[in-house]
Design a protein around this motif. Structure first.
Motif, mmCIF file in Angstrom:
data_model
loop_
_atom_site.group_PDB
_atom_site.id
_atom_site.type_symbol
_atom_site.label_atom_id
_atom_site.label_comp_id
_atom_site.label_asym_id
_atom_site.label_seq_id
_atom_site.Cartn_x
_atom_site.Cartn_y
_atom_site.Cartn_z
ATOM 1 N N PRO A 1 -25.253 -2.740 23.400
ATOM 2 C CA PRO A 1 -26.133 -2.735 24.576
ATOM 3 C C PRO A 1 -25.921 -3.936 25.490
ATOM 4 O O PRO A 1 -25.969 -3.811 26.716
ATOM 5 C CB PRO A 1 -27.538 -2.727 23.974
ATOM 6 C CG PRO A 1 -27.369 -2.115 22.622
ATOM 7 C CD PRO A 1 -26.030 -2.605 22.159
ATOM 8 N N ARG A 2 -25.676 -5.113 24.910
ATOM 9 C CA ARG A 2 -25.438 -6.302 25.727
ATOM 10 C C ARG A 2 -24.132 -6.163 26.505
ATOM 11 O O ARG A 2 -24.032 -6.584 27.667
ATOM 12 C CB ARG A 2 -25.413 -7.553 24.847
ATOM 13 C CG ARG A 2 -26.775 -7.946 24.309
ATOM 14 C CD ARG A 2 -26.678 -9.110 23.332
ATOM 15 N NE ARG A 2 -27.984 -9.418 22.757
ATOM 16 C CZ ARG A 2 -28.176 -10.262 21.742
ATOM 17 N NH1 ARG A 2 -27.130 -10.879 21.192
ATOM 18 N NH2 ARG A 2 -29.390 -10.494 21.269
ATOM 19 N N GLU B 1 -22.792 -3.341 27.496
ATOM 20 C CA GLU B 1 -23.025 -2.355 28.555
ATOM 21 C C GLU B 1 -23.790 -2.983 29.716
ATOM 22 O O GLU B 1 -23.505 -2.709 30.891
ATOM 23 C CB GLU B 1 -23.794 -1.164 27.992
ATOM 24 C CG GLU B 1 -22.985 -0.334 26.992
ATOM 25 C CD GLU B 1 -23.825 0.717 26.291
ATOM 26 O OE1 GLU B 1 -25.054 0.754 26.542
ATOM 27 O OE2 GLU B 1 -23.262 1.493 25.498
ATOM 28 N N GLU B 2 -24.758 -3.848 29.395
ATOM 29 C CA GLU B 2 -25.536 -4.512 30.443
ATOM 30 C C GLU B 2 -24.640 -5.409 31.280
ATOM 31 O O GLU B 2 -24.756 -5.467 32.513
ATOM 32 C CB GLU B 2 -26.663 -5.323 29.799
ATOM 33 C CG GLU B 2 -27.617 -5.983 30.781
ATOM 34 C CD GLU B 2 -27.146 -7.363 31.234
ATOM 35 O OE1 GLU B 2 -27.437 -7.732 32.377
ATOM 36 O OE2 GLU B 2 -26.468 -8.048 30.440
ATOM 37 N N ALA B 3 -23.699 -6.099 30.632
ATOM 38 C CA ALA B 3 -22.770 -6.954 31.368
ATOM 39 C C ALA B 3 -21.871 -6.118 32.276
ATOM 40 O O ALA B 3 -21.605 -6.494 33.425
ATOM 41 C CB ALA B 3 -21.926 -7.768 30.390
ATOM 42 N N THR B 4 -21.408 -4.993 31.775
ATOM 43 C CA THR B 4 -20.546 -4.116 32.567
ATOM 44 C C THR B 4 -21.265 -3.615 33.810
ATOM 45 O O THR B 4 -20.679 -3.552 34.900
ATOM 46 C CB THR B 4 -20.071 -2.924 31.718
ATOM 47 O OG1 THR B 4 -19.330 -3.416 30.588
ATOM 48 C CG2 THR B 4 -19.184 -1.992 32.536
ATOM 49 N N ARG B 5 -22.538 -3.292 33.672
ATOM 50 C CA ARG B 5 -23.309 -2.827 34.828
ATOM 51 C C ARG B 5 -23.407 -3.897 35.900
ATOM 52 O O ARG B 5 -23.524 -3.593 37.091
ATOM 53 C CB ARG B 5 -24.712 -2.386 34.383
ATOM 54 C CG ARG B 5 -24.742 -1.046 33.633
ATOM 55 C CD ARG B 5 -26.164 -0.530 33.524
ATOM 56 N NE ARG B 5 -27.029 -1.398 32.722
ATOM 57 C CZ ARG B 5 -27.189 -1.288 31.411
ATOM 58 N NH1 ARG B 5 -26.530 -0.325 30.747
ATOM 59 N NH2 ARG B 5 -27.998 -2.095 30.754
ATOM 60 N N ARG B 6 -23.353 -5.170 35.482
ATOM 61 C CA ARG B 6 -23.410 -6.267 36.453
ATOM 62 C C ARG B 6 -22.037 -6.629 36.987
ATOM 63 O O ARG B 6 -21.876 -7.537 37.795
ATOM 64 C CB ARG B 6 -24.041 -7.502 35.805
ATOM 65 C CG ARG B 6 -25.527 -7.402 35.550
ATOM 66 C CD ARG B 6 -26.105 -8.725 35.075
ATOM 67 N NE ARG B 6 -25.729 -9.058 33.700
ATOM 68 C CZ ARG B 6 -24.786 -9.917 33.348
ATOM 69 N NH1 ARG B 6 -24.085 -10.551 34.285
ATOM 70 N NH2 ARG B 6 -24.508 -10.165 32.082
ATOM 71 N N GLU C 1 -30.785 -14.743 21.281
ATOM 72 C CA GLU C 1 -30.079 -14.755 22.554
ATOM 73 C C GLU C 1 -29.635 -16.153 22.966
ATOM 74 O O GLU C 1 -28.752 -16.296 23.809
ATOM 75 C CB GLU C 1 -30.965 -14.158 23.656
ATOM 76 C CG GLU C 1 -31.289 -12.676 23.449
ATOM 77 C CD GLU C 1 -32.095 -12.095 24.591
ATOM 78 O OE1 GLU C 1 -32.446 -12.861 25.515
ATOM 79 O OE2 GLU C 1 -32.362 -10.885 24.561
#
Length: 365
Positions: free
Chosen positions: A166-167, A169-174, A235
């Motif tokens: 999930p982390r 994927e979140e980076a990829t979205r940014r 985190e």
């Protein structure tokens, strides 16, 4: 200041009954607790949820005692767990506390400092920003303990975050790119970033040497006092520094020694001898109660040999190499100390020489 150390056992990862009993009896003031280091009976891997289970149980207990919210406890008291109690190792946790000093000792005594880094972005994990964040946090923890000379530092325990799917994927979205989206590989790179950060903060290496390009490449770069764990449950980097200082009182001291390989029983004896505890060949029943905690970091030799003889830890597809080494080194150290309540952690990349690691011990003077 005066440091206190309590080594407590548990019947399962959520069992805080021994700590609760210390609070109820008045033996320990909850407001004096500043850190916890523990070994849970999980697999030590990405899906080892025993660490989070213990952390939640600990935070719940402390929140009730300190009248805080659970997130406040988690954000203020480092609770660093390592999974895997193979072989003779006993699930346990060590609670660190500090209180106002009652008297000034003749000599240096155990000093404890803690710090948290800023939260790490997924794309920073295992990279230069991660190294720098750990180095800054270690320096902050040293300042918290009042340890100005790095030579007075004997053990630095760090817990670092890793990249989860999930982390990533979140980076990829940014529009950012993580070093690796494989959580297992990310944990390894995070451990190395932590080790380089500690080495940098303690002056064991230079900023030019402790760079991304040296990760898993130059094993001559390592920290002799770093113990790094990584997990999905945090985190930010959590740091606990242990050293000796003339500004602290009490009756405890900490020592350490570098283990050259998994059979380096001499290093174990050396660390204990520095605390005035002989091992001939095992710690005596009289001296055993003086030992308050033992921390070990270990790693299978990448050459596949120990003192010229082949080992199969890196080739076993049934049992992870880290589980092999924890069981083997845990048995060796327990044989010397006569106690199975040992923090023995694998994943010692750049933490001690390749195939070796380190041992640190706290004992009553």
């Amino acid at each position: 200041m005066q440091a206190s150390v309590y080594r407590l056992t548990m019947s399962h990862p959520g069992d805080l009954s021994e700590l609760a009993a210390l609070f109820e009896s008045g033996s320990l003031d909850p407001s004096h607790v500043i850190a916890v280091i523990g070994k849970t009976e999980g697999n030590g891997g990405v899906n080892d949820f025993t660490r989070g289970y213990f952390t939640l149980a600990f935070a719940t207990l402390m929140a009730g005692k300190l009248k805080l919210d659970i997130p406040q406890v988690i954000a203020s008291i480092p609770c660093i767990l390592s999974g895997g109690t193979e072989g003779v190792l006993t699930p346990h946790y060590t609670v660190f506390a500090r209180s106002p000093a009652s008297a000034q000792p003749d000599g240096k005594r155990l000093a404890i400092g803690v710090a948290f880094s800023v939260p790490m972005l997924p794309e920073q994990i295992g990279r230069q920003a991660h190294i720098d964040a750990v180095a800054t946090a270690v320096q902050a923890a040293m300042a918290d303990a009042g340890l100005e000379n790095p030579e007075d530092v004997h053990f630095v325990q760090v817990k670092t975050p890793c990249v989860t799917l999930p982390r990533a994927e979140e980076a990829t979205r940014r529009g950012a790119q993580v070093l690796t989206a494989d959580p297992g590989r990310s944990m390894a790179y995070a451990r190395v970033a932590g080790a380089f950060g500690v080495a940098l903060a303690l002056g064991e290496t230079t900023a030019a040497a402790a760079s991304e390009v040296a990760m898993f490449a130059d094993y001559g770069i390592y920290s002799s006092r770093a113990s790094i764990s990584s997990g999905v449950e945090i985190e930010a980097n959590e740091v606990i520094v242990l050293g000796n200082s003339a500004a602290w009182s009490g009756d405890l001291q900490v020592s350490h020694a570098v283990m050259q390989d998994a059979l380096d029983i001499g290093a174990v004896s050396h660390a204990l001898a520095d605390l005035g505890i002989p091992a001939l060949p095992q710690v005596s029943a009289q001296d055993a109660p003086r030992l308050r905690a033992v921390f070990v970091k270990c790693e299978p030799a990448r050459a596949g040999k120990i003192r010229g003889q082949r080992h199969t830890m890196l080739e076993d597809t049934d049992i992870n190499a880290q589980r092999h080494i924890r069981g083997a080194v845990g048995g060796l150290v327990a044989g010397v100390t006569g106690d199975t309540r040992l923090f023995v952690s694998g994943g010692a990349e750049h933490q001690g020489p390749d195939g070796g690691g380190l041992i640190a011990a706290i004992a009553q003077v």
